[in-house]
Design an enzyme around this catalytic site. Structure first.
Site, PDB file in Angstrom:
ATOM      1  N   HIS A  19       0.978  -1.113  -0.079  1.00 10.13           N
ATOM      2  CA  HIS A  19      -0.008  -0.114   0.019  1.00 10.13           C
ATOM      3  C   HIS A  19       0.888   1.272   0.057  1.00 10.13           C
ATOM      4  CE1 HIS A  19      -3.041  -2.562   2.376  1.00 10.13           C
ATOM      5  NE2 HIS A  19      -3.497  -2.457   1.171  1.00 10.13           N
ATOM      6  N   LYS A  43     -15.526  -8.462   5.322  1.00  9.41           N
ATOM      7  CA  LYS A  43     -14.460  -8.870   5.940  1.00  9.41           C
ATOM      8  C   LYS A  43     -14.446  -8.832   7.413  1.00  9.41           C
ATOM      9  CE  LYS A  43     -11.244  -8.015   1.923  1.00  9.41           C
ATOM     10  NZ  LYS A  43     -10.131  -7.363   1.454  1.00  9.41           N
ATOM     11  N   ARG A  92      -2.307  -6.797  -8.305  1.00 11.89           N
ATOM     12  CA  ARG A  92      -1.127  -7.803  -8.047  1.00 11.89           C
ATOM     13  C   ARG A  92      -1.611  -9.075  -9.010  1.00 11.89           C
ATOM     14  NH1 ARG A  92      -2.864  -7.842  -1.971  1.00 11.89           N
ATOM     15  NH2 ARG A  92      -4.590  -7.553  -3.062  1.00 11.89           N
ATOM     16  N   SER A 130      -2.961  -7.911   3.086  1.00 12.71           N
ATOM     17  CA  SER A 130      -3.224  -7.835   4.485  1.00 12.71           C
ATOM     18  C   SER A 130      -3.572  -9.251   5.132  1.00 12.71           C
ATOM     19  CB  SER A 130      -4.275  -6.712   4.722  1.00 12.71           C
ATOM     20  OG  SER A 130      -4.105  -5.473   4.290  1.00 12.71           O
TER      21      SER A 130
END
Ligand code: ADP
Length: 164
Positions: A19, A43, A92, A130
């Protein structure tokens, strides 16, 4: 330059070196980056939105071109309120691509004036997420190479000892 600012929304639970790298690279394109911490609806989160804002503020405390905020509700509503029309996201993997494409399409259909721009991850950050960091930390593994030292400390404090 028509757009001076971009909004970088995300969960940042916790913020990672991936990030941070994205923000720093975006600052080469935009004068200002507004990091907008989202309240997660799907989440389960490790840090509260306020804690995530605090961590990001500490990380970018010496950079006046980075603002860290927290928003509720629809991202495009928040972006409109802030007068920003560029949404920044990172890519990604193929999975990111599928998800991000869907998000970008739906944001475009709700708010046609918004443009989503993507920065590809840099090679050394491509595996960092994360979720992965939380998993490694739960089992007592090393996360040093993936997060800022402040975040490492905060994660360790939150996740005490792994269950036997
Ligand atoms: P969200 O839950 O909204 O996906 P994240 O905090 O997981 O929030 O990610 C925010 C954005 O940052 C997403 O666009 C994600 O693809 C991107 N991102 C996350 N990790 C990396 C990384 N290592 N390199 C580049 N971009 C990343």
């Amino acid at each position: 330059m028509r757009h001076t600012s971009a909004i970088y929304p995300g969960s940042f639970d916790p913020p990672t070196l991936g990030h941070i790298n994205l923000v720093n690279r975006a600052l080469g394109i935009f004068k200002r980056v507004v990091i907008a911490v989202a309240t997660n609806t799907t989440k389960a989160s490790l840090f509260t939105p306020e804690e995530r804002v605090e961590l990001l503020q500490s990380i970018f405390k010496d950079n006046p071109n980075v603002e860290v905020t927290h928003f509720h509700g629809l991202l495009v509503d928040y972006a409109r309120k802030r007068g920003v029309e560029v949404l920044l996201r990172g890519l990604r993997t193929n999975n990111d691509y599928e998800y991000e494409l869907q998000m970008a399409f739906s944001n475009k259909s709700i708010a046609p004036e918004m443009e989503t721009i993507f920065l590809m991850t840099e090679n050394q950050y491509s595996h960092i997420s994360s979720t992965l960091i939380k998993e490694i930390a739960y089992f007592g593994g090393p996360i040093k190479k993936m997060v800022h030292p402040l975040v490492e400390k905060a994660v360790r404090k939150k996740i005490k000892k792994p269950k036997p």
